[in-house]
Motif scaffolding. Structure first.
Motif, mmCIF file in Angstrom:
data_model
loop_
_atom_site.group_PDB
_atom_site.id
_atom_site.type_symbol
_atom_site.label_atom_id
_atom_site.label_comp_id
_atom_site.label_asym_id
_atom_site.label_seq_id
_atom_site.Cartn_x
_atom_site.Cartn_y
_atom_site.Cartn_z
ATOM 1 N N LYS A 10 0.833 -1.206 0.000
ATOM 2 C CA LYS A 10 0.000 0.000 0.000
ATOM 3 C C LYS A 10 0.868 1.256 0.000
ATOM 4 O O LYS A 10 0.530 2.249 -0.651
ATOM 5 C CB LYS A 10 -0.936 -0.002 1.203
ATOM 6 N N ALA A 14 0.947 4.035 -2.891
ATOM 7 C CA ALA A 14 0.692 5.437 -2.553
ATOM 8 C C ALA A 14 1.785 6.345 -3.123
ATOM 9 O O ALA A 14 1.483 7.405 -3.672
ATOM 10 C CB ALA A 14 0.588 5.600 -1.043
ATOM 11 N N LEU A 136 -8.033 8.288 -7.411
ATOM 12 C CA LEU A 136 -6.646 8.216 -6.942
ATOM 13 C C LEU A 136 -6.384 9.287 -5.881
ATOM 14 O O LEU A 136 -5.751 9.009 -4.857
ATOM 15 C CB LEU A 136 -5.677 8.379 -8.120
ATOM 16 N N PHE A 139 -7.850 8.235 -2.588
ATOM 17 C CA PHE A 139 -6.975 7.230 -1.955
ATOM 18 C C PHE A 139 -5.785 7.914 -1.291
ATOM 19 O O PHE A 139 -5.430 7.603 -0.149
ATOM 20 C CB PHE A 139 -6.507 6.200 -2.985
ATOM 21 N N TYR A 142 -6.750 9.747 1.859
ATOM 22 C CA TYR A 142 -6.873 8.810 2.975
ATOM 23 C C TYR A 142 -5.494 8.417 3.491
ATOM 24 O O TYR A 142 -5.242 8.379 4.688
ATOM 25 C CB TYR A 142 -7.637 7.556 2.555
ATOM 26 N N ARG A 143 -4.589 8.153 2.561
ATOM 27 C CA ARG A 143 -3.259 7.659 2.931
ATOM 28 C C ARG A 143 -2.413 8.732 3.617
ATOM 29 O O ARG A 143 -1.731 8.461 4.601
ATOM 30 C CB ARG A 143 -2.549 7.152 1.674
#
Length: 161
Positions: A10, A14, A136, A139, A142-143
């Protein structure tokens, strides 16, 4: 239960995602910076902003995209960069949907201000492409920007996953 390998994958995704999105913003800014008058026409064609804001948007937006692209590529100020990138992409995506709903098939102006024949794609393509970019960005938000944090017993904050 997730493994260290899962978190490592992950993390790699990222990093690749933020560099890719950074390159997208960087590339999108180049032609707009070089041709602000043509970009102002593209913005005016969206028929969303008041006329008095079109020129300001045509001057500020490309430089903002350039700065944001550099932040994402270099990995600086990631919480703010991912939030700003997500907000910008949400605005772009919404503007495209709004014009599609109004029946306007406009030139996107995302990567070029050119009006040469054959340079425009159907609005549905722009919406699909920007939807992928937006997914994207969410994501990455969030990351890097919206990771829950909790106080550690030492008083420092730590990420929770």
């Amino acid at each position: 239960m997730a493994t260290k390998t899962h978190y490592r994958i992950k993390g790699i995704l990222a990093v690749c995602g933020r560099i890719f999105l950074g390159l997208v913003f960087l590339y999108a800014s180049i032609d707009k910076i070089q041709q602000p008058a043509a970009f102002a026409e593209v913005i005016a064609n969206y028929q969303i902003l008041p006329d008095t804001w079109v020129n300001l948007a045509a001057i500020v937006l490309p430089w903002l995209e350039l700065f944001l692209g550099l932040l994402l590529i270099l990995g600086f100020w990631l919480p703010g960069a991912t939030l700003l990138g997500t907000v910008l992409l949400l605005i772009f995506f919404s503007a495209l949907l709004f014009n599609l709903a109004r029946g306007l098939d406009i030139q996107c102006g995302c990567f070029t201000t050119s009006r040469e024949p054959g340079t425009g794609a159907p609005m549905v393509w722009y919406i699909f492409r920007d939807g992928v970019f937006l997914a994207l960005a969410i994501f990455l938000l969030y990351r890097y920007g919206a990771v829950a944090k909790k106080p550690h017993s030492s008083g420092k904050w730590e990420e929770t996953r």
